[in-house]
Each structure stands twice: as C-alpha cells, then as structure tokens.
Enzyme design. Structure first.
Site, PDB file in Angstrom:
ATOM      1  N   ASN A  18     -17.182 -28.856 -51.679  1.00  0.00           N
ATOM      2  CA  ASN A  18     -17.805 -30.157 -51.399  1.00  0.00           C
ATOM      3  C   ASN A  18     -16.991 -31.335 -51.941  1.00  0.00           C
ATOM      4  O   ASN A  18     -17.175 -32.472 -51.495  1.00  0.00           O
ATOM      5  CB  ASN A  18     -19.233 -30.232 -51.961  1.00  0.00           C
ATOM      6  CG  ASN A  18     -20.249 -29.452 -51.144  1.00  0.00           C
ATOM      7  OD1 ASN A  18     -21.303 -29.088 -51.641  1.00  0.00           O
ATOM      8  ND2 ASN A  18     -19.940 -29.184 -49.867  1.00  0.00           N
ATOM      9  N   ASP A  28     -28.616 -25.802 -46.737  1.00  0.00           N
ATOM     10  CA  ASP A  28     -27.754 -26.472 -45.764  1.00  0.00           C
ATOM     11  C   ASP A  28     -28.589 -27.214 -44.719  1.00  0.00           C
ATOM     12  O   ASP A  28     -29.694 -26.786 -44.394  1.00  0.00           O
ATOM     13  CB  ASP A  28     -26.849 -25.420 -45.103  1.00  0.00           C
ATOM     14  CG  ASP A  28     -25.688 -26.054 -44.343  1.00  0.00           C
ATOM     15  OD1 ASP A  28     -25.350 -27.236 -44.615  1.00  0.00           O
ATOM     16  OD2 ASP A  28     -25.124 -25.378 -43.474  1.00  0.00           O
TER      17      ASP A  28
END
Ligand code: M2E
Length: 247
Positions: free
Chosen positions: A64, A16
């Site tokens: 996502n 991330d």
C-alpha cells in the site's frame, strides 16, 4: 464433535473494496476508507459475543506504500484517529489490541500511539484484535529468518537446528492460534501477501461484498459454513458418501 471444534478460534479479514464503494456511492476521494472504518465495529462485537479468540484485519499492506501519496497520507491519518477513537470501545469490551507489521516505516507519532494502545489493553482477555499495518507475509517470514540468522551468526544456534517449528516461533502472532478462517471482501480471489505462514491450513472465504457493506449477517453465514466444512473434515470421504446416499 464438540461445538468448540466447529468454531474458528482465529478469523483474518482482507478488508478490500473501500475505494470502489466510494466511487459507486459518489463519495469524495478517500471517503470509501472513512466508510470502511465504521464497518469494523459490528464485526468486532459479533466476534467478541461469539467467543472468537483472535480477529486480525489487514489495515495497510507493505504494498500500500505504492498508492498515491495523498491516499497514503489519508490512510495514516485515518489509522491514527481510528486507534484513538477505538480505545474506549477496547475498554468497554475488554479487547486486547495488538499491531503486526514493519513499524520502522511508520511515523514516530503513530508508533507511539500503537505502543500506548497495546500497553493500555495488554491485560484484556475477551478477545485480541490484531491490526496489520505496513504488513506483508513475505516481510514477516524474512524478518523471522533474519532473527534466526543473527542467532547463528552469534553462535547461539546451529543452522541444522532450524526447522518449520523453530521458524514458526519467530513469525508474527507466534503466540496466537493459527488462522482458521481467512475472509476477503471486494470480489478478488487473492491472498495479497497477507498472513501467508499463519494461514497455511485456513479455510478460505471470498465475497463480492465491498468492505463498507460487509455486515454481521454475512460473517455469521460464513461461520456457519465453516462449521459445515469442519463437520465434513471430521469424517472420512466414505462416511460423507454414505451420508449423501442415505435420505
Ligand atoms: C483499523 C485501524 O482502511 C483502514 C482505515 C482506518 C481504519 N481501518 C481500516 C482499520 O483497519 C485501527 C483500528 Cl484500532 C481498527 C481498525
């Protein structure tokens, strides 16, 4: 305790912080992901050299798909080009490449590229690099449950024979060791639906470092910390207290 008992067999990483890295470094839209793509190479090399059996990275989650369409498109492009570019390295290091996740969501072209990459590296044994694409831990468990339900429906299995060991044979990576270390870069303290089943007993590691800046030194320090935690785990709490009292 032997040294191999202190070394993780399976490391999983939530990579991330790409977008925040891009913003902080005044890169163009989506260019943080391009920077993130290069950060993986030294991490893979460290894992091969250290004798890690499996490295699993979260490239694209089930969630996502809800990102802006332009970012999804760029990530799909980047995934395809990365798989293509990584092939010579997989051969050089003898790394087996595998993918987990819901492939039915991906383009036929990407699905074919993934199947081809898996077939061409299937016999390599130095390490397994697992790329999670369109993956979610809840999808994984539901997908496994559906397969067992189909066996019950067709009379091949009795519902009463379902237990955690049997369900565990149907989740992704059932043939790999469980996740020993789960690392998340980018400063958030969440699992974000990554390998939920497989990480049931994983040691968790969090760092503020944004993924494109994550380097081997920091990973190596985490692996050392993992060994320390395992050392303590191998003793009773009484032994640890005694140890601290003795200078
Ligand atoms: C990856 C994919 O954010 C993603 C962009 C593409 C590269 N990436 C991060 C990956 O996770 C495929 C391979 Cl073979 C290796 C890494």
């Amino acid at each position: 305790m032997s040294i191999s008992a202190l070394l993780p067999r399976h490391i999983a990483i939530i990579m991330d912080g790409n977008n925040r890295y891009g913003k902080a470094n005044h890169l163009g839209k989506g260019q943080g992901h391009v920077a993130g793509k290069d950060a993986l190479d030294p991490i893979v090399e460290y894992c091969v050299d250290t004798g890690i059996e499996v490295l699993t990275v979260f490239a694209f989650s089930s969630e996502n798909w809800q990102r802006p369409p332009s970012e999804v498109a760029l990530l799909m492009q980047l995934l395809a080009s990365t798989i293509h570019e990584q092939m010579p390295r997989m051969h050089e290091y003898r790394i087996r490449l595998r993918f987990i996740g819901d492939r039915s969501q991906l383009s036929e072209e990407l699905q074919a590229l993934m199947a081809d990459a898996e077939a061409k590296t299937a016999d390599f044994t130095a390490m397994t690099l697992v790329i999670a694409i369109s993956y979610g831990g809840q999808w994984d468990i539901a997908h496994a449950a559906k397969q067992l339900a189909q066996q019950v429906e067709s009379g091949k299995l009795r519902a009463e024979d379902i237990d955690k060991d049997l369900l565990g044979e149907y989740v992704q990576l059932a043939d790999a060791p469980a996740v020993d270390m789960l690392i998340r870069t980018g400063g958030e303290y969440r699992l974000s639906n990554f390998l939920l089943w497989q990480s049931a007993y994983a040691e968790l590691f969090f760092t503020q470092t944004l993924w494109p800046s994550f380097a081997v030194d920091e990973l190596s320090a985490m692996v050392a910390e993992f060994a320390q935690r395992q050392r303590r785990f191998g003793k009773t709490s009484e032994q640890i207290v005694t140890e601290q009292q003795t200078p």
